[in-house]
Design a protein around this motif. Structure first.
Motif, PDB file in Angstrom:
ATOM      1  N   ALA A  98       0.846  -1.197   0.000  1.00 44.49           N
ATOM      2  CA  ALA A  98       0.000   0.000   0.000  1.00 44.49           C
ATOM      3  C   ALA A  98       0.880   1.246   0.000  1.00 44.49           C
ATOM      4  O   ALA A  98       2.098   1.173   0.143  1.00 44.49           O
ATOM      5  CB  ALA A  98      -0.928  -0.003   1.215  1.00 44.49           C
ATOM      6  N   ALA A  99       0.218   2.394  -0.153  1.00 42.16           N
ATOM      7  CA  ALA A  99       0.923   3.662  -0.338  1.00 42.16           C
ATOM      8  C   ALA A  99       1.695   4.127   0.897  1.00 42.16           C
ATOM      9  O   ALA A  99       2.505   5.047   0.811  1.00 42.16           O
ATOM     10  CB  ALA A  99      -0.067   4.749  -0.758  1.00 42.16           C
ATOM     11  N   ASP A 100       1.483   3.476   2.042  1.00 40.48           N
ATOM     12  CA  ASP A 100       2.265   3.852   3.237  1.00 40.48           C
ATOM     13  C   ASP A 100       3.624   3.146   3.267  1.00 40.48           C
ATOM     14  O   ASP A 100       4.306   3.147   4.283  1.00 40.48           O
ATOM     15  CB  ASP A 100       1.476   3.559   4.515  1.00 40.48           C
ATOM     16  N   ARG A 101       4.001   2.523   2.137  1.00 37.65           N
ATOM     17  CA  ARG A 101       5.307   1.880   1.950  1.00 37.65           C
ATOM     18  C   ARG A 101       5.471   0.623   2.809  1.00 37.65           C
ATOM     19  O   ARG A 101       6.581   0.183   3.069  1.00 37.65           O
ATOM     20  CB  ARG A 101       6.455   2.860   2.237  1.00 37.65           C
ATOM     21  N   LYS A 102       4.350   0.047   3.217  1.00 37.68           N
ATOM     22  CA  LYS A 102       4.397  -1.159   4.056  1.00 37.68           C
ATOM     23  C   LYS A 102       3.809  -2.352   3.314  1.00 37.68           C
ATOM     24  O   LYS A 102       2.891  -2.205   2.505  1.00 37.68           O
ATOM     25  CB  LYS A 102       3.610  -0.936   5.356  1.00 37.68           C
ATOM     26  N   LEU A 103       4.340  -3.520   3.632  1.00 37.19           N
ATOM     27  CA  LEU A 103       3.749  -4.787   3.203  1.00 37.19           C
ATOM     28  C   LEU A 103       2.895  -5.305   4.353  1.00 37.19           C
ATOM     29  O   LEU A 103       3.239  -5.104   5.529  1.00 37.19           O
ATOM     30  CB  LEU A 103       4.831  -5.817   2.887  1.00 37.19           C
ATOM     31  N   ARG A 104       1.794  -5.954   4.016  1.00 37.61           N
ATOM     32  CA  ARG A 104       0.954  -6.587   5.034  1.00 37.61           C
ATOM     33  C   ARG A 104       0.743  -8.047   4.649  1.00 37.61           C
ATOM     34  O   ARG A 104       0.199  -8.335   3.582  1.00 37.61           O
ATOM     35  CB  ARG A 104      -0.397  -5.867   5.148  1.00 37.61           C
ATOM     36  N   LEU A 105       1.178  -8.933   5.533  1.00 40.10           N
ATOM     37  CA  LEU A 105       1.003 -10.367   5.335  1.00 40.10           C
ATOM     38  C   LEU A 105      -0.253 -10.788   6.084  1.00 40.10           C
ATOM     39  O   LEU A 105      -0.329 -10.657   7.312  1.00 40.10           O
ATOM     40  CB  LEU A 105       2.229 -11.114   5.873  1.00 40.10           C
ATOM     41  N   LEU A 106      -1.269 -11.244   5.336  1.00 38.61           N
ATOM     42  CA  LEU A 106      -2.546 -11.653   5.944  1.00 38.61           C
ATOM     43  C   LEU A 106      -2.673 -13.164   5.910  1.00 38.61           C
ATOM     44  O   LEU A 106      -2.480 -13.786   4.859  1.00 38.61           O
ATOM     45  CB  LEU A 106      -3.722 -11.012   5.196  1.00 38.61           C
ATOM     46  N   GLU A 115      -4.621 -13.144  11.120  1.00 40.34           N
ATOM     47  CA  GLU A 115      -3.431 -12.412  11.541  1.00 40.34           C
ATOM     48  C   GLU A 115      -2.980 -11.447  10.449  1.00 40.34           C
ATOM     49  O   GLU A 115      -3.062 -11.769   9.262  1.00 40.34           O
ATOM     50  CB  GLU A 115      -2.278 -13.391  11.835  1.00 40.34           C
ATOM     51  N   VAL A 116      -2.504 -10.287  10.868  1.00 43.28           N
ATOM     52  CA  VAL A 116      -1.903  -9.325   9.940  1.00 43.28           C
ATOM     53  C   VAL A 116      -0.517  -8.984  10.452  1.00 43.28           C
ATOM     54  O   VAL A 116      -0.367  -8.536  11.592  1.00 43.28           O
ATOM     55  CB  VAL A 116      -2.732  -8.024   9.826  1.00 43.28           C
ATOM     56  N   LYS A 117       0.486  -9.247   9.628  1.00 44.43           N
ATOM     57  CA  LYS A 117       1.866  -8.904   9.982  1.00 44.43           C
ATOM     58  C   LYS A 117       2.299  -7.740   9.099  1.00 44.43           C
ATOM     59  O   LYS A 117       2.245  -7.849   7.867  1.00 44.43           O
ATOM     60  CB  LYS A 117       2.764 -10.120   9.739  1.00 44.43           C
ATOM     61  N   VAL A 118       2.679  -6.611   9.706  1.00 40.00           N
ATOM     62  CA  VAL A 118       3.103  -5.438   8.932  1.00 40.00           C
ATOM     63  C   VAL A 118       4.624  -5.457   8.791  1.00 40.00           C
ATOM     64  O   VAL A 118       5.343  -5.668   9.773  1.00 40.00           O
ATOM     65  CB  VAL A 118       2.641  -4.136   9.619  1.00 40.00           C
TER      66      VAL A 118
END
Length: 325
Positions: A98-106, A115-118
């Motif tokens: 996403a645009a906040d430069r983070k990956l999210r592992l769902l 679970e969501v891992k940022v």
């Protein structure tokens, strides 16, 4: 370059919101149906697709929503894990950018566990990401910050490859887990050995900006890309320059994806126009596109795992085109 004779989609599925990304899982779900995820502003929907070409009792397409996930921002890219399966104990795992430069592992069992891992580290926009396809224990991502980063599932960065321009596309070799293809905006595509972290081969577009590149996973000597208005294809055993190059879209081309069902079939999309985005399906044996389609404010592009069928997202719908082989 094509203007007219546009064909309407073979199938459509209605969605509740604008679809920004859509991805078929490239891995078997363990059932007859294929996993598909689509996402947009603050949501990702995961479902299964079954088409009449796979089951004679179905008319068109049967799409079943498994779960809708809340996502803090708009989803800009999405990749499936090979660990996602529906047989035995259902397990869904995918990663978003996403645009906040983070990956999210769902990760979800589609019941109680969710679970969501940022994952943080990129300092600019993330353009593309992919799971290591044999075990799914690593994720690679490329960014405007001139890096390709490889992460474990705990969010630790195991490798950082420094690029010479923004990273646009990343692909993992289907069997050799230490081989990674990284495409850069200035027109270079490099293959890296993750053990030595060195480039082992490079390809040159001869033009920029390169907008999208893909490794043909059914025949890994083939690489394709779009740059400017053109599509380009390399045979990596022959030359670092493209073997074939053709103008495709009147506006700039946006995405290039190889079919998973046929190594001679690929699709390109034009940059989203004010009203519609053009989809072209090409066959290497044909001088003209074999299918021309368009979708209202279309976005994303993905091929089915076994059928010559691709999907793009649009304004509250998914559009599927089946290609006659």
């Amino acid at each position: 370059m094509q203007e007219d004779s546009s064909r309407s989609p073979s199938y459509t599925v209605t969605c509740e919101d604008y679809v920004h990304v859509v991805e078929f899982s490239p891995f078997s779900s363990g059932t007859a149906a294929s996993l598909l995820a689509y996402g947009g502003n603050q949501y990702v929907v995961v479902g299964t697709c079954l088409f009449q070409e796979e089951d004679m009792e179905i008319e068109g397409v049967e799409f079943n929503v498994l779960r809708a996930f809340h996502h803090e921002l708009r989803v800009d890219a999405l990749a499936w894990s090979p660990e996602s399966r529906l047989d035995r104990i259902p397990n869904i795992r995918f990663c978003t950018a996403a645009a906040d430069r983070k990956l999210r592992l769902l990760t979800s069992d589609l019941q109680d566990r969710h679970e969501v891992k940022v994952m943080e580290g990129h300092t600019s926009y993330i353009n593309h990401l992919v799971f290591e396809p044999t075990e799914g224990k690593q994720i690679a991502s490329v960014s405007d910050d001139h890096t390709c980063r490889v992460w474990d599932l705990d969010g630790n960065e195991s490798t950082t490859l420094r690029l010479r321009s923004p990273g646009i596309s990343v692909c993992w070799h289907p069997e050799e887990a230490f081989k990674l293809m990284v495409a850069e905006k200035k027109g270079t595509i490099r293959f890296y050995d993750l053990v030595t972290q060195q480039a082992i081969l490079s390809l040159d577009c001869g033009q920029s900006p390169l907008m999208s590149a893909d490794w043909c996973l059914t025949n890994t000597i083939k690489v394709g890309a779009v740059a400017g208005n053109d599509w380009l294809i390399w045979d990596i055993t022959r030359s670092s320059y493209p073997q074939e190059k053709r103008p495709a879209h009147i506006d700039k081309a946006r995405l290039f994806k190889w079919s998973r069902a046929n190594e001679n079939l690929f699709a390109t999309t034009g940059c989203p126009g004010k009203i519609s985005s053009q989809l072209l399906i090409h066959h290497l044996g044909h001088p003209q596109p074999v299918t021309i389609g368009s979708a209202t404010v279309g976005s994303g592009l993905s091929w089915h795992r076994t059928l010559p069928l691709c999907v793009i997202g649009g304004d509250r719908k998914l559009c599927f085109w089946m290609t006659e082989m």
